[in-house]
Design a protein around this motif. Structure first.
Motif, PDB file in Angstrom:
ATOM      1  N   ALA A  43       0.587  -1.351   0.223  1.00 12.19           N
ATOM      2  CA  ALA A  43      -0.170  -0.358  -0.165  1.00 12.19           C
ATOM      3  C   ALA A  43       0.869   0.808   0.288  1.00 12.19           C
ATOM      4  O   ALA A  43       0.406   2.295  -0.377  1.00 12.19           O
ATOM      5  N   LEU A  44       2.043   1.362   0.820  1.00 10.42           N
ATOM      6  CA  LEU A  44       2.774   2.387   1.027  1.00 10.42           C
ATOM      7  C   LEU A  44       3.381   2.291  -0.186  1.00 10.42           C
ATOM      8  O   LEU A  44       3.518   3.740  -0.976  1.00 10.42           O
ATOM      9  N   GLY A  45       4.016   1.387  -1.097  1.00  8.98           N
ATOM     10  CA  GLY A  45       4.067   1.606  -2.876  1.00  8.98           C
ATOM     11  C   GLY A  45       3.637   2.627  -3.431  1.00  8.98           C
ATOM     12  O   GLY A  45       3.758   2.886  -3.919  1.00  8.98           O
ATOM     13  N   ILE A  46       2.333   1.890  -3.689  1.00  7.78           N
ATOM     14  CA  ILE A  46       1.463   1.795  -4.117  1.00  7.78           C
ATOM     15  C   ILE A  46       0.542   4.190  -4.131  1.00  7.78           C
ATOM     16  O   ILE A  46       1.096   4.376  -4.968  1.00  7.78           O
ATOM     17  N   VAL A  47       0.759   4.257  -3.149  1.00 13.37           N
ATOM     18  CA  VAL A  47       0.719   5.243  -2.068  1.00 13.37           C
ATOM     19  C   VAL A  47       1.885   6.395  -2.819  1.00 13.37           C
ATOM     20  O   VAL A  47       2.029   7.154  -3.620  1.00 13.37           O
ATOM     21  N   GLN A  51       2.103   9.337  -5.826  1.00 14.81           N
ATOM     22  CA  GLN A  51       2.670  10.574  -5.618  1.00 14.81           C
ATOM     23  C   GLN A  51       4.262  10.624  -6.867  1.00 14.81           C
ATOM     24  O   GLN A  51       3.765  11.985  -7.412  1.00 14.81           O
ATOM     25  N   ILE A  52       4.709  10.222  -7.094  1.00 13.62           N
ATOM     26  CA  ILE A  52       5.492  10.191  -7.968  1.00 13.62           C
ATOM     27  C   ILE A  52       5.519  10.320  -9.282  1.00 13.62           C
ATOM     28  O   ILE A  52       5.531  10.962 -10.212  1.00 13.62           O
ATOM     29  N   ILE A  53       4.799   9.578  -9.700  1.00 16.61           N
ATOM     30  CA  ILE A  53       3.367   9.494 -10.836  1.00 16.61           C
ATOM     31  C   ILE A  53       3.196  11.272 -11.238  1.00 16.61           C
ATOM     32  O   ILE A  53       2.826  12.456 -11.860  1.00 16.61           O
TER      33      ILE A  53
END
Length: 117
Positions: A43-47, A51-53
């Motif tokens: 979940a943290l990776g998805i968030v 944000q990066i995108i």
């Protein structure tokens, strides 16, 4: 003697069963914790990825805007140069004379010759 042996083995079996049950509970708890930590990390990776995108899209938009503003700046500099040149020309006697001729004005000793029809 065998009867005594069964009596001694019973507490050991119960203890062994409790140890096995305890190990099983610890393994189950460890698996649950690993799954929970994995889900949180995903979940943290998805968030973070989202944000990066978003930031990359914003950066692209800003670079496009920067290029457009640089183009406008260059055009404005060229326009300013043209206006400076025109200002210099307007302040010359040549410009005044050309404008006077367009308005039909003449020097006092000047005569306009028109061709005969």
């Amino acid at each position: 003697m065998q009867g005594n042996r069964n009596i001694v083995d019973r507490p050991n079996r119960a203890r062994a069963a409790r140890r096995a049950s305890s190990r099983h509970r610890r393994k189950t708890r460890n698996r649950r914790m690993i799954i929970i930590v994995s889900v949180v990390l995903i979940a943290l990776g998805i968030v973070v990825g989202a944000q990066i995108i978003g930031k990359l899209n914003n950066l692209h938009d800003l670079k496009t805007q920067e290029a457009e503003l640089k183009k406008q700046y260059k055009e404005q500099l060229e326009l300013a140069e043209d206006l400076k040149e025109k200002k210099s020309y307007v302040q010359t006697d040549e410009y005044v004379e050309n404008m006077a001729r367009k308005l039909g004005l003449l020097y006092p000793d000047e005569v306009i010759l028109q061709p005969e029809k």
